[in-house]
Motif scaffolding. Structure first.
Motif, PDB file in Angstrom:
ATOM      1  N   PHE A  53      34.102 -57.297 -22.279  1.00 40.08           N
ATOM      2  CA  PHE A  53      34.455 -57.098 -23.697  1.00 40.08           C
ATOM      3  C   PHE A  53      33.297 -57.460 -24.620  1.00 40.08           C
ATOM      4  O   PHE A  53      33.486 -57.742 -25.800  1.00 40.08           O
ATOM      5  CB  PHE A  53      35.740 -57.844 -24.038  1.00 40.08           C
ATOM      6  N   SER A  54      32.094 -57.408 -24.039  1.00 42.68           N
ATOM      7  CA  SER A  54      30.861 -57.493 -24.818  1.00 42.68           C
ATOM      8  C   SER A  54      30.166 -56.142 -24.894  1.00 42.68           C
ATOM      9  O   SER A  54      29.309 -55.939 -25.755  1.00 42.68           O
ATOM     10  CB  SER A  54      29.898 -58.504 -24.187  1.00 42.68           C
ATOM     11  N   SER A  55      30.548 -55.237 -23.981  1.00 42.07           N
ATOM     12  CA  SER A  55      29.788 -53.994 -23.802  1.00 42.07           C
ATOM     13  C   SER A  55      28.296 -54.306 -23.695  1.00 42.07           C
ATOM     14  O   SER A  55      27.450 -53.586 -24.218  1.00 42.07           O
ATOM     15  CB  SER A  55      30.050 -52.998 -24.944  1.00 42.07           C
ATOM     16  N   GLN A  56      27.986 -55.417 -23.008  1.00 40.84           N
ATOM     17  CA  GLN A  56      26.631 -55.961 -22.876  1.00 40.84           C
ATOM     18  C   GLN A  56      26.093 -56.399 -24.232  1.00 40.84           C
ATOM     19  O   GLN A  56      26.400 -57.470 -24.680  1.00 40.84           O
ATOM     20  CB  GLN A  56      25.727 -54.964 -22.165  1.00 40.84           C
ATOM     21  N   LEU A  57      25.329 -55.582 -24.912  1.00 43.17           N
ATOM     22  CA  LEU A  57      24.948 -55.888 -26.297  1.00 43.17           C
ATOM     23  C   LEU A  57      25.575 -54.850 -27.228  1.00 43.17           C
ATOM     24  O   LEU A  57      24.907 -54.245 -28.064  1.00 43.17           O
ATOM     25  CB  LEU A  57      23.430 -55.934 -26.450  1.00 43.17           C
ATOM     26  N   VAL A 285      24.354 -43.959 -28.066  1.00 37.70           N
ATOM     27  CA  VAL A 285      23.999 -42.547 -27.893  1.00 37.70           C
ATOM     28  C   VAL A 285      23.939 -42.169 -26.418  1.00 37.70           C
ATOM     29  O   VAL A 285      24.240 -41.034 -26.051  1.00 37.70           O
ATOM     30  CB  VAL A 285      22.666 -42.221 -28.612  1.00 37.70           C
ATOM     31  N   ASN A 286      23.554 -43.113 -25.566  1.00 38.40           N
ATOM     32  CA  ASN A 286      23.651 -42.879 -24.114  1.00 38.40           C
ATOM     33  C   ASN A 286      24.023 -44.154 -23.378  1.00 38.40           C
ATOM     34  O   ASN A 286      23.809 -44.278 -22.183  1.00 38.40           O
ATOM     35  CB  ASN A 286      22.360 -42.289 -23.548  1.00 38.40           C
ATOM     36  N   SER A 287      24.581 -45.099 -24.134  1.00 41.12           N
ATOM     37  CA  SER A 287      25.056 -46.375 -23.595  1.00 41.12           C
ATOM     38  C   SER A 287      23.961 -47.183 -22.918  1.00 41.12           C
ATOM     39  O   SER A 287      24.254 -48.035 -22.078  1.00 41.12           O
ATOM     40  CB  SER A 287      26.242 -46.157 -22.639  1.00 41.12           C
ATOM     41  N   GLY A 288      22.714 -46.925 -23.275  1.00 38.61           N
ATOM     42  CA  GLY A 288      21.620 -47.719 -22.744  1.00 38.61           C
ATOM     43  C   GLY A 288      21.293 -47.453 -21.288  1.00 38.61           C
ATOM     44  O   GLY A 288      20.554 -48.229 -20.668  1.00 38.61           O
ATOM     45  N   TYR A 289      21.797 -46.367 -20.726  1.00 38.95           N
ATOM     46  CA  TYR A 289      21.503 -46.087 -19.320  1.00 38.95           C
ATOM     47  C   TYR A 289      20.001 -45.898 -19.102  1.00 38.95           C
ATOM     48  O   TYR A 289      19.463 -46.292 -18.070  1.00 38.95           O
ATOM     49  CB  TYR A 289      22.254 -44.842 -18.854  1.00 38.95           C
ATOM     50  N   VAL A 290      19.337 -45.274 -20.059  1.00 35.01           N
ATOM     51  CA  VAL A 290      17.877 -45.244 -20.145  1.00 35.01           C
ATOM     52  C   VAL A 290      17.550 -45.502 -21.612  1.00 35.01           C
ATOM     53  O   VAL A 290      18.154 -44.885 -22.486  1.00 35.01           O
ATOM     54  CB  VAL A 290      17.292 -43.885 -19.704  1.00 35.01           C
ATOM     55  N   PRO A 291      16.638 -46.435 -21.930  1.00 29.85           N
ATOM     56  CA  PRO A 291      16.408 -46.791 -23.336  1.00 29.85           C
ATOM     57  C   PRO A 291      16.087 -45.592 -24.212  1.00 29.85           C
ATOM     58  O   PRO A 291      15.248 -44.751 -23.869  1.00 29.85           O
ATOM     59  CB  PRO A 291      15.212 -47.748 -23.262  1.00 29.85           C
ATOM     60  N   PRO A 407      32.733 -62.333 -22.817  1.00 27.36           N
ATOM     61  CA  PRO A 407      32.868 -62.200 -24.273  1.00 27.36           C
ATOM     62  C   PRO A 407      31.519 -62.014 -24.954  1.00 27.36           C
ATOM     63  O   PRO A 407      30.457 -62.164 -24.356  1.00 27.36           O
ATOM     64  CB  PRO A 407      33.476 -63.535 -24.669  1.00 27.36           C
ATOM     65  N   PHE A 408      31.584 -61.716 -26.240  1.00 31.66           N
ATOM     66  CA  PHE A 408      30.403 -61.630 -27.100  1.00 31.66           C
ATOM     67  C   PHE A 408      30.637 -62.568 -28.273  1.00 31.66           C
ATOM     68  O   PHE A 408      31.560 -62.371 -29.059  1.00 31.66           O
ATOM     69  CB  PHE A 408      30.214 -60.191 -27.600  1.00 31.66           C
ATOM     70  N   PHE A 409      29.795 -63.586 -28.389  1.00 31.95           N
ATOM     71  CA  PHE A 409      29.879 -64.528 -29.497  1.00 31.95           C
ATOM     72  C   PHE A 409      28.616 -64.435 -30.335  1.00 31.95           C
ATOM     73  O   PHE A 409      27.519 -64.226 -29.817  1.00 31.95           O
ATOM     74  CB  PHE A 409      30.025 -65.964 -28.990  1.00 31.95           C
ATOM     75  N   ALA A 410      28.768 -64.599 -31.652  1.00 35.59           N
ATOM     76  CA  ALA A 410      27.638 -64.731 -32.563  1.00 35.59           C
ATOM     77  C   ALA A 410      28.034 -65.789 -33.593  1.00 35.59           C
ATOM     78  O   ALA A 410      29.009 -65.608 -34.324  1.00 35.59           O
ATOM     79  CB  ALA A 410      27.311 -63.412 -33.251  1.00 35.59           C
ATOM     80  N   VAL A 417      34.553 -56.221 -28.496  1.00 38.75           N
ATOM     81  CA  VAL A 417      33.784 -54.976 -28.503  1.00 38.75           C
ATOM     82  C   VAL A 417      33.735 -54.360 -27.101  1.00 38.75           C
ATOM     83  O   VAL A 417      32.666 -54.258 -26.490  1.00 38.75           O
ATOM     84  CB  VAL A 417      32.362 -55.223 -29.051  1.00 38.75           C
ATOM     85  N   PRO A 418      34.872 -53.929 -26.574  1.00 33.20           N
ATOM     86  CA  PRO A 418      34.881 -53.320 -25.253  1.00 33.20           C
ATOM     87  C   PRO A 418      34.278 -51.921 -25.292  1.00 33.20           C
ATOM     88  O   PRO A 418      34.069 -51.348 -26.371  1.00 33.20           O
ATOM     89  CB  PRO A 418      36.374 -53.244 -24.923  1.00 33.20           C
ATOM     90  N   PRO A 419      33.991 -51.332 -24.133  1.00 33.82           N
ATOM     91  CA  PRO A 419      33.567 -49.928 -24.118  1.00 33.82           C
ATOM     92  C   PRO A 419      34.621 -49.014 -24.738  1.00 33.82           C
ATOM     93  O   PRO A 419      35.815 -49.334 -24.751  1.00 33.82           O
ATOM     94  CB  PRO A 419      33.393 -49.642 -22.620  1.00 33.82           C
ATOM     95  N   CYS A 420      34.174 -47.869 -25.214  1.00 35.60           N
ATOM     96  CA  CYS A 420      35.096 -46.895 -25.814  1.00 35.60           C
ATOM     97  C   CYS A 420      36.057 -46.311 -24.785  1.00 35.60           C
ATOM     98  O   CYS A 420      37.060 -45.699 -25.161  1.00 35.60           O
ATOM     99  CB  CYS A 420      34.305 -45.763 -26.472  1.00 35.60           C
ATOM    100  N   VAL A 421      35.767 -46.488 -23.496  1.00 34.81           N
ATOM    101  CA  VAL A 421      36.627 -45.962 -22.432  1.00 34.81           C
ATOM    102  C   VAL A 421      37.708 -46.960 -22.033  1.00 34.81           C
ATOM    103  O   VAL A 421      38.493 -46.692 -21.111  1.00 34.81           O
ATOM    104  CB  VAL A 421      35.800 -45.581 -21.180  1.00 34.81           C
ATOM    105  N   VAL A 422      37.772 -48.106 -22.704  1.00 30.25           N
ATOM    106  CA  VAL A 422      38.744 -49.131 -22.340  1.00 30.25           C
ATOM    107  C   VAL A 422      40.155 -48.542 -22.342  1.00 30.25           C
ATOM    108  O   VAL A 422      40.512 -47.719 -23.191  1.00 30.25           O
ATOM    109  CB  VAL A 422      38.628 -50.327 -23.304  1.00 30.25           C
ATOM    110  N   THR A 423      40.951 -48.973 -21.376  1.00 29.91           N
ATOM    111  CA  THR A 423      42.329 -48.477 -21.264  1.00 29.91           C
ATOM    112  C   THR A 423      43.291 -49.399 -22.004  1.00 29.91           C
ATOM    113  O   THR A 423      42.967 -50.548 -22.332  1.00 29.91           O
ATOM    114  CB  THR A 423      42.765 -48.393 -19.799  1.00 29.91           C
TER     115      THR A 423
END
Length: 441
Positions: A53-57, A285-291, A407-410, A417-423
Motif C-alpha cells: 500500500f505504498s506502491s513503492q514510491l 506512466v509505466n509504473s517505473g518498470y523502466v525509468p 505502508p508509506f509514511f511522510a 496509496v495502493p496500485p490502481c489494480v487493487v481489488t
C-alpha cells in the motif's frame, strides 16, 4: 520463483557493504528486502508477503509484474534495446501519441526524460526560454525532485541543503486543515490562498516571473486536494500576468486519482477543465518498470523551438525499453479499466472505509484524497491538531509491517496509496489491518 533465505542474507550483506541510499544517514539503515512481487503484493526471501500500500514510491500504478508490460519490454528487447534520441523510433512515437491522447487536444508534443525530477527541470527551462524571464514560483508544501532546479523548487526541508539554483520563490498553497490564512471554509481557503499568491507575484514583479510550478495535488506533502476554485484561480493569475503554468503530475498522473490526470479528475469541482501550459509526468506512466518521465507541451510553447534550438537533451530520452513499457502500460490500463477501478475503489471502498477509521480512532485528524491517492493526517490531539510525534508514527509503521502491510509514511502522515489494480478484497483487508494497527496504539 524459488525462494532461498540465504539470498535474503546475501542481499542484506551486499546492500550494507556497497549501496549508498538516498535521503538517509547510512550507518543505522536496515532496509526491508523485497525478493519479488505480483499485483498489489510483494514478498521477501523468507516467504513473508506484504500488501503493497505504498506502491513503492507511489509509482507502481499498474501493480507489480503486469504481464502486458513485461511482455512489451521483452518484445522491444528483441528488436532494439537502445537508440539515440536524435533518431526517430516507432515505439517512442507510439508512446508519445498515447500520452497525448490521454492529455487532450490542447497539447501536441512530448519531451521524454529519465524521470520526474528532470521532467520538472526541463519544463522550467522551457518556461524561461519561452518567456525570457527567470523566476519560478512554487509552493512550500511540495516536492518536485532532486536535481538542480527541481530540488530548489521543492518546498520541504530537502531544498535547504541544496539551494544552488537561482530565481526560485516560494508561496503557501491551500491546506484548509492546517490553514496559513485563518480560513474556516474551503471557499475562504481558496480565495485567501489566491490573494496571497497574487501578492507574491506583484511583490516579485510579474515581468520577472517565468512560471508557476505546482503539483496539481501535492503528494509527498500530504495529498492536499485543492479546494474548489483554486486551480481556476491560479490559471487566471498566470494568464493575467503572462506566466507559464506548469502542473507537476509526476505522482498524481496516470490513474492515481481515478482519472488519467489529476487536473481532469478535478474538472467537476472546478466547474470545467483547467489546463496548464506544460504537464510533467513520470511514475505511473509505466509504473517505473523502466525509468521514464517527460514534459507534455502545448503548441504555443513547442512552436517556440521550431526555429530556435532547445538547449537540452538526455542520452536516454525516449529509451525504447521505457517507451515499450509506456505503450504496454497505457494500453493495458485502458483495456482492463484500471483507471476506472482506481476511481471506484476510492469512491466506494477506501473513501468510506478511511472515514470510518477516522471516526473510530482519535489519532486520525483528517482523511483526504481521491482514487487510490489518500492521506491520513495523524495527530497527538484532535482538538489542537498537534502532529503525532515520531515515536508514535514509528510504532504504527512497525505494527503494519508485522501485520503484512507495506505502508508509506511522510512526517506525521500515513499515505494510503495502493496500485490502481487493487481489488475490493485487498482494500478491505488493508482497512482491517489499519484498524488493528491504530487499535494497538
Amino acid at each position: 520463483m524459488t525462494l532461498d533465505p540465504s539470498d535474503g542474507q546475501l542481499t542484506r550483506e551486499l546492500d550494507k557493504a556497497h549501496v549508498f541510499h538516498s535521503w538517509s544517514a547510512q550507518g543505522a539503515l536496515n532496509p526491508m528486502v523485497i525478493a519479488g512481487g505480483l499485483g498489489s503484493t510483494v514478498w521477501d526471501f523468507e516467504g513473508n508477503e506484504y500488501l503493497d500500500f505504498s506502491s513503492q514510491l507511489v509509482n507502481t500504478n499498474i501493480g507489480h509484474q503486469h504481464p502486458a508490460v513485461v511482455s512489451a519490454i521483452k518484445e522491444q528487447a528483441d528488436i532494439l534495446t537502445t537508440v539515440a534520441p536524435a533518431h526517430a523510433n516507432l515505439t517512442r512515437g507510439k508512446a508519445a501519441q498515447r500520452i497525448l491522447d490521454r492529455a487532450g487536444s490542447s497539447y501536441d508534443k512530448v519531451f521524454f526524460t529519465n524521470g520526474g525530477a528532470d521532467a520538472n527541470e526541463n519544463a522550467i527551462r522551457m518556461a524561461r526560454l519561452y518567456t525570457g524571464r527567470d523566476k519560478v514560483l512554487s509552493a512550500y508544501r511540495s516536492y518536485h525532485g532532486n536535481t538542480g532546479a527541481a530540488v530548489v523548487a521543492t518546498g520541504d526541508w530537502r531544498r535547504v541543503p541544496n539551494e544552488y539554483s537561482r530565481g526560485h520563490v516560494h508561496f503557501f498553497g491551500p491546506f484548509a486543515y492546517r490553514s496559513e490564512f485563518w480560513a474556516t471554509t474551503p471557499e475562504e481557503e481558496s480565495a485567501r490562498a489566491l490573494h496571497h499568491l497574487e501578492r507574491i507575484i506583484q511583490a516579485e514583479g510579474a515581468s520577472s516571473i517565468a512560471a508557476i510550478l505546482i503539483e496539481t495535488i501535492p503528494g509527498t506533502a500530504g495529498v492536499l486536494v485543492p479546494p474548489p476554485g483554486y486551480l481556476t484561480g491560479v490559471r487566471a493569475l498566470a494568464d493575467r500576468y503572462g506566466i507559464v503554468l506548469i502542473f507537476d503530475e509526476v505522482m498524481a498522473g496516470f490513474g492515481r486519482t481515478g482519472g488519467w490526470f489529476a487536473f481532469q479528475s478535478l474538472a467537476e469541482q472546478e466547474g470545467g477543465l483547467v489546463e496548464p501550459d506544460l504537464i510533467t509526468f513520470a511514475k505511473g506512466v509505466n509504473s517505473g518498470y523502466v525509468p521514464a518521465g517527460g514534459v507534455i507541451i502545448s503548441p504555443s510553447i513547442s512552436a517556440t523551438f521550431d526555429e530556435s534550438v532547445f538547449p537540452g537533451g538526455l542520452t536516454y530520452s525516449g529509451h525504447p525499453l521505457a517507451m515499450a513499457a509506456i505503450v504496454g502500460a497505457l494500453d493495458a490500463m485502458e483495456s482492463e479499466g484500471i483507471v476506472e477501478n482506481a476511481a471506484r475503489i476510492g469512491r466506494d471502498v477506501l473513501g468510506p472505509g478511511l472515514a470510518a477509521l477516522a471516526a473510530k480512532h482519535a489519532a486520525i485528524g483528517e482523511v483526504r484524497g481521491l482514487g487510490v491517492f489518500w492521506a491520513l493526517d495523524l495527530v497527538a490531539d484532535p482538538e489542537t491538531r498537534e502532529p503525532a510525534p515520531a515515536p508514535v508514527v514509528g510504532a504504527l509503521k512497525a505494527k503494519l509491517l508485522s501485520l503484512g502491510l507495506l505502508p508509506f509514511f511522510a512526517d506525521n502522515r500515513l499515505h494510503v496509496v495502493p496500485p490502481c489494480v487493487v481489488t475490493d478484497a485487498e482494500a478491505q483487508r488493508a482497512l482491517a489491518l489499519y484498524d488493528e494497527a491504530f487499535s494497538s496504539l
